[in-house]
Design a protein around this motif. Structure first.
Motif, PDB file in Angstrom:
ATOM      1  N   PRO A 182       0.787  -1.238   0.000  1.00 44.60           N
ATOM      2  CA  PRO A 182       0.000   0.000   0.000  1.00 44.60           C
ATOM      3  C   PRO A 182       0.821   1.291   0.000  1.00 44.60           C
ATOM      4  CG  PRO A 182      -0.965  -1.583   1.528  1.00 44.60           C
ATOM      5  CD  PRO A 182       0.344  -2.147   1.108  1.00 44.60           C
ATOM      6  N   THR A 183       2.156   1.213   0.158  1.00 42.14           N
ATOM      7  CA  THR A 183       2.964   2.441   0.149  1.00 42.14           C
ATOM      8  C   THR A 183       4.105   2.404  -0.873  1.00 42.14           C
ATOM      9  OG1 THR A 183       4.406   1.591   1.915  1.00 42.14           O
ATOM     10  CG2 THR A 183       2.486   2.921   2.589  1.00 42.14           C
ATOM     11  N   HIS A 184       4.244   1.316  -1.648  1.00 35.09           N
ATOM     12  CA  HIS A 184       5.375   1.174  -2.557  1.00 35.09           C
ATOM     13  C   HIS A 184       4.932   0.737  -3.948  1.00 35.09           C
ATOM     14  CE1 HIS A 184       7.567   0.951   1.297  1.00 35.09           C
ATOM     15  NE2 HIS A 184       8.616   1.372   0.610  1.00 35.09           N
ATOM     16  N   VAL A 185       5.575   1.367  -4.950  1.00 39.21           N
ATOM     17  CA  VAL A 185       5.410   0.963  -6.351  1.00 39.21           C
ATOM     18  C   VAL A 185       6.806   0.790  -6.953  1.00 39.21           C
ATOM     19  CG1 VAL A 185       4.608   1.655  -8.642  1.00 39.21           C
ATOM     20  CG2 VAL A 185       3.190   2.121  -6.645  1.00 39.21           C
ATOM     21  N   ALA A 186       6.971  -0.280  -7.730  1.00 39.36           N
ATOM     22  CA  ALA A 186       8.246  -0.525  -8.408  1.00 39.36           C
ATOM     23  C   ALA A 186       8.058  -0.374  -9.914  1.00 39.36           C
ATOM     24  CB  ALA A 186       8.768  -1.914  -8.079  1.00 39.36           C
ATOM     25  N   LEU A 187       8.899   0.461 -10.508  1.00 35.66           N
ATOM     26  CA  LEU A 187       8.996   0.569 -11.962  1.00 35.66           C
ATOM     27  C   LEU A 187      10.282  -0.153 -12.353  1.00 35.66           C
ATOM     28  CD1 LEU A 187       8.225   4.398 -12.265  1.00 35.66           C
ATOM     29  CD2 LEU A 187       6.591   2.495 -12.231  1.00 35.66           C
ATOM     30  N   GLU A 188      10.183  -1.161 -13.243  1.00 38.05           N
ATOM     31  CA  GLU A 188      11.317  -2.033 -13.495  1.00 38.05           C
ATOM     32  C   GLU A 188      11.571  -2.185 -14.995  1.00 38.05           C
ATOM     33  OE1 GLU A 188      11.205  -4.991  -9.671  1.00 38.05           O
ATOM     34  OE2 GLU A 188       9.572  -5.190 -11.119  1.00 38.05           O
ATOM     35  N   HIS A 202       8.239   5.409  -2.834  1.00 37.70           N
ATOM     36  CA  HIS A 202       7.746   5.225  -1.465  1.00 37.70           C
ATOM     37  C   HIS A 202       6.888   6.430  -1.100  1.00 37.70           C
ATOM     38  CE1 HIS A 202       7.727   4.267   2.829  1.00 37.70           C
ATOM     39  NE2 HIS A 202       8.068   5.512   3.057  1.00 37.70           N
ATOM     40  N   PHE A 203       5.656   6.164  -0.596  1.00 38.50           N
ATOM     41  CA  PHE A 203       4.713   7.227  -0.232  1.00 38.50           C
ATOM     42  C   PHE A 203       4.434   7.171   1.263  1.00 38.50           C
ATOM     43  CE2 PHE A 203       3.997   6.031  -4.602  1.00 38.50           C
ATOM     44  CZ  PHE A 203       3.890   7.244  -5.255  1.00 38.50           C
ATOM     45  N   ASP A 204       4.495   8.339   1.887  1.00 34.87           N
ATOM     46  CA  ASP A 204       4.275   8.445   3.329  1.00 34.87           C
ATOM     47  C   ASP A 204       3.492   9.732   3.610  1.00 34.87           C
ATOM     48  OD1 ASP A 204       4.417   8.149   6.090  1.00 34.87           O
ATOM     49  OD2 ASP A 204       6.386   9.148   6.201  1.00 34.87           O
ATOM     50  N   PRO A 205       2.289   9.629   4.192  1.00 37.93           N
ATOM     51  CA  PRO A 205       1.604   8.420   4.675  1.00 37.93           C
ATOM     52  C   PRO A 205       1.024   7.603   3.517  1.00 37.93           C
ATOM     53  CG  PRO A 205       0.184  10.315   4.914  1.00 37.93           C
ATOM     54  CD  PRO A 205       1.507  10.855   4.437  1.00 37.93           C
ATOM     55  N   LEU A 210      -3.714   3.872  -4.317  1.00 36.29           N
ATOM     56  CA  LEU A 210      -2.411   3.696  -4.948  1.00 36.29           C
ATOM     57  C   LEU A 210      -2.530   2.665  -6.051  1.00 36.29           C
ATOM     58  CD1 LEU A 210       0.638   4.390  -4.978  1.00 36.29           C
ATOM     59  CD2 LEU A 210       0.995   2.516  -3.361  1.00 36.29           C
ATOM     60  N   ALA A 211      -2.082   3.050  -7.238  1.00 34.91           N
ATOM     61  CA  ALA A 211      -2.070   2.143  -8.377  1.00 34.91           C
ATOM     62  C   ALA A 211      -0.659   2.125  -8.960  1.00 34.91           C
ATOM     63  CB  ALA A 211      -3.095   2.590  -9.423  1.00 34.91           C
ATOM     64  N   ALA A 212      -0.483   1.395 -10.062  1.00 42.67           N
ATOM     65  CA  ALA A 212       0.857   1.213 -10.624  1.00 42.67           C
ATOM     66  C   ALA A 212       1.439   2.502 -11.180  1.00 42.67           C
ATOM     67  CB  ALA A 212       0.816   0.152 -11.716  1.00 42.67           C
ATOM     68  N   ASN A 213       0.593   3.513 -11.456  1.00 42.04           N
ATOM     69  CA  ASN A 213       1.103   4.763 -12.020  1.00 42.04           C
ATOM     70  C   ASN A 213       0.492   6.013 -11.398  1.00 42.04           C
ATOM     71  OD1 ASN A 213       1.107   2.758 -14.738  1.00 42.04           O
ATOM     72  ND2 ASN A 213       2.985   3.895 -14.325  1.00 42.04           N
ATOM     73  N   THR A 214      -0.307   5.872 -10.346  1.00 41.30           N
ATOM     74  CA  THR A 214      -0.893   7.040  -9.683  1.00 41.30           C
ATOM     75  C   THR A 214      -1.007   6.807  -8.185  1.00 41.30           C
ATOM     76  OG1 THR A 214      -3.167   6.252 -10.030  1.00 41.30           O
ATOM     77  CG2 THR A 214      -2.270   7.782 -11.679  1.00 41.30           C
TER      78      THR A 214
END
Length: 733
Positions: A182-188, A202-205, A210-214
């Protein structure tokens, strides 16, 4: 010019097809928003004035690490509309970018639900250790509760920097994006070189959605309530990586920057605007400095040249030598470590040759471009020897000299061997493969070296200023050999320098134009063209007194000197174009080296004119920052200089230029043996009444000095000294 000659020049130019040089940087349209750059070590970011990446056309936006883009989009919206810009500012030391935004009128069902200018949104960015950190602070200044969404849209292409510059690739690797938690997205991305790359956001809070691009945050703020959110995008870290807290990282970053600048001379003058120019210049140099295993190295410029460049690093270190010789030590050590050991035609490498450029992206790894470690510059090698000699004389560091001497001897062997393929006594270049750079001096665009009729020079080309670099390098190498008690080697090098000076004058002097040829082509025919290259010869000392005064007088005439600076090519020459990259534009670093040459021959009135022109230029520039280059149009009353559209800013040797101009004006010399600092024929320009130099170091001693203008004279006052040190003014002209 007779009509027949003019027609002949036009025909010669018309016969040559327009060529798009390899690795040309295209300019297809203006940037719709101004750009701002941040950098830390091998990572840099280009953001627009709103703090967005990829939201507006015309800029090389992105988060980059080792010549690869790790973030191609990072755009903030408020209820699906763009916020309004209030202001955008870089901190004086370039450590942070702060952007102030507010909301437009927000409508729902045809009526305003949030009146404009109620929300103050502050975006603060910094780079540190391979990551970009962002804090978004929001305050509701309205009298009622405000309900709204803030959305960050992000994406990446993992483009090689050469792709961003315009190179086309038929095949690329595979890119994906995925939600980790819920707080991390990986672009690979897995490239054609099978190297896996990752951007971890990484998003805080925790975002509302949260989605793969927003990432979307819903806020419901009471009147005057504030809130903050934090985003970090890290390059090539494990999936379980947690970035440091924003404030902790920011304080550590600023502490690092302060520590880096300790020990360098600081400057304060009577002119507040010039103080701003110096402050910006030093801030730019500090962010361009990069920690490498061999020491700190000034990367050449952002965005296109944020990597190890031999020529740029050597000249920047030379320009900074009087204020911080530690830079030169790092540059020399790194370039010695990567000195060529074998022949590699694709890399233009030959034993003893000094690096031109180093790249770490996918295209370099696959040799789609030859720049992984590329040696295609003819001047880096003599400049390496030249800087080593100047560094030793500035510092008395014989220990470093002994460490560098094998590399110096290898460089000298290249100069006398492969660097002079026909053994005529001049150092020449011709690219080893079609993939390499066509021209390999500092004016390296394809059309930079030409004859009087506009025809491009061909064959093994001997540039005029390079022979001057070799002359200075051999004289300095002779003095270094004496320090190492190698008297016979010193005599040999001195003799070679004298012979070169005689042969150079005979081959390059062009009586018909009253200055030195731009170059000799492969047939040993001189390029009879008035160029600033002749001005750089003054810096090297290869020119006799009478010739020097003729060259200097020509440079200060209107066909060269615009009022802003000296053009690369004089107005009236066949390929002159004030909007070109190298054929009539003005380069601050070129003018700085010419100013050192003018000072060498006691022509301080000309130094003052160049100094004032470039100072006036800086007053018109964004952030008071001298760019890589600008257009060579003649100065007009009540009009500023004309920008060049794709110039790097900051650019290391442009940033170092104000310090070089001050060095030339003051005639600063260091005598380690006598522990003495001398000011030879000092002359301050009209816009400076006094200059205070603090912590000028010589060996273990240092001194604070005030120099004051008295019409054309300058007085000296020692404000404070530490250790045994002497300071004097020497008048010779």
């Amino acid at each position: 010019m007779p009509m027949e000659a003019a027609a002949a020049k036009r025909d010669a130019l018309a016969d040559q097809a327009i060529v798009e040089s390899p690795f040309y940087i295209p300019m297809t349209g203006p940037a719709s928003r101004p750009r701002r750059a941040l950098k830390h070590d091998d990572t840099f970011a280009v953001l627009d004035s709103h703090g967005d990446i990829g939201a507006s056309a015309g800029g090389p936006d992105g988060l980059f690490n080792h010549d690869t883009r790790y973030l191609a989009r990072l755009e903030l919206s408020l209820n699906d509309v763009q916020p309004l810009l209030l202001g955008s500012n870089l901190r004086d030391d370039n450590s942070t970018l702060t952007v102030d935004l507010t909301n437009p009128d927000v409508y729902r069902d045809g009526r305003i639900v949030l009146q404009k200018d109620m929300l103050h949104i502050v975006r603060t960015f910094f780079l540190w250790r391979g990551a970009i950190y962002q804090r978004i602070g929001v305050q509701n200044h309205g009298g009622e509760r405000a309900s709204f969404d803030l959305t960050l849209s992000f994406d990446n292409d993992f483009a090689d920097l050469f792709e961003v510059r315009g190179e086309q690739r038929k095949h690329r690797g595979i890119a994906t994006s995925r939600l980790i938690d819920p707080t991390h997205v990986a672009l690979e991305y897995t490239g054609l070189d099978n190297k896996p790359l990752r951007t971890l956001l990484h998003f805080d809070p925790r975002p509302t959605r949260l989605a793969a691009n927003t990432a979307t945050y819903h806020f419901d703020l009471a009147a005057q309530e504030t809130t903050s959110l934090f985003v970090a995008a890290s390059c090539n870290v494990p999936l379980d990586h947690k970035p440091v807290p924003f404030l902790k990282g920011l304080l550590a970053h600023r502490r690092e920057m302060r520590n880096f600048s300790k020990g360098a001379t600081t400057i304060e003058t009577s002119n507040d605007i010039f103080n701003e120019v110096l402050c910006q210049a030093m801030g730019d140099l500090n962010i361009l400095m990069t920690n490498t295993p061999q020491g700190r190295y000034p990367y050449a410029g952002i965005p296109w040249y944020s990597t190890t460049f031999g020529r740029d690093g050597l000249i920047t270190a030379l320009q900074m030598l009087w204020i911080d010789p530690r830079v030169a030590k790092g540059v020399l050590s790194r370039l010695a470590a990567f000195q060529a050991k074998q022949v590699d035609p694709l890399a233009d490498a030959e034993p003893g040759k000094i690096l031109h450029e180093m790249r770490g992206g996918e295209m370099a790894a696959l040799r789609e471009v030859p720049f992984a470690q590329y040696y295609g510059s003819v001047d880096s090698t003599p400049l390496f020897v030249l800087l080593a000699g100047l560094y030793v004389e500035r510092t008395g560091d014989d220990e470093t000299l002994r460490e560098l001497w094998p590399a110096i001897e290898a460089a000298l062997s290249w100069i006398d061997g492969p660097g002079d393929p026909d053994q005529d006594g001049f150092v020449e270049y011709q690219r080893a493969t079609e993939q390499g750079l066509q021209n390999q001096g500092w004016k390296d665009s394809y059309d930079a070296i030409f004859h009087a009729d506009g025809k491009l020079a061909e064959g093994n080309i001997a540039l005029s200023e390079v022979q001057g670099y070799v002359y200075a390098a051999k004289n300095l190498a002779a003095r270094m050999a004496l320090r190492l008690e190698m008297a016979e080697r010193a005599e040999q090098l001195e003799a070679e320098a004298r012979t070169l000076a005689d042969r150079f004058d005979a081959a390059f002097w062009c009586e018909e134009i009253g200055t030195y040829a731009l170059a000799l082509d492969g047939a040993k025919l001189p390029c009879v063209v008035r160029s600033s290259n002749a001005g750089q010869l003054l810096f090297t000392g290869i020119v006799g007194e009478d010739r020097a005064r003729m060259v200097a007088a020509d440079l200060m005439r209107p066909h060269f000197f615009t009022g802003w600076g000296i053009r690369t090519i004089a107005r009236g020459e066949a390929r002159y174009n004030p909007m070109s990259y190298h054929d009539g534009s003005i380069w601050p670093h070129d003018n700085a080296l010419i100013a050192l040459g003018l000072a060498r021959y006691g022509l301080k009135h000309s130094v003052e004119a160049v100094f004032k022109g470039l100072f006036d230029t800086a007053t018109y520039m964004d952030l008071r920052r001298l760019p890589e280059l600008f257009c060579g149009f003649q100065r007009e009353k009540r009009r500023g200089p004309t920008l060049y559209p794709v110039a790097c800013a900051p650019q290391a040797w442009a940033s170092a230029t104000p310090f070089t101009l001050l060095e030339a004006a003051l005639g600063i010399e260091f005598d380690v043996a006598r522990n003495e600092i001398r000011f030879r024929d000092p002359r301050l320009p009209s816009f400076l009444q006094h200059v205070i130099l603090r912590d000028v170091r010589l060996g273990e001693s240092s001194v604070d000095i005030c120099l004051r203008k008295h019409n054309d004279d300058v007085s000296l006052e020692v404000l404070r000294s530490r250790g045994q040190i002497r300071v004097s003014i020497v008048l010779t002209h």
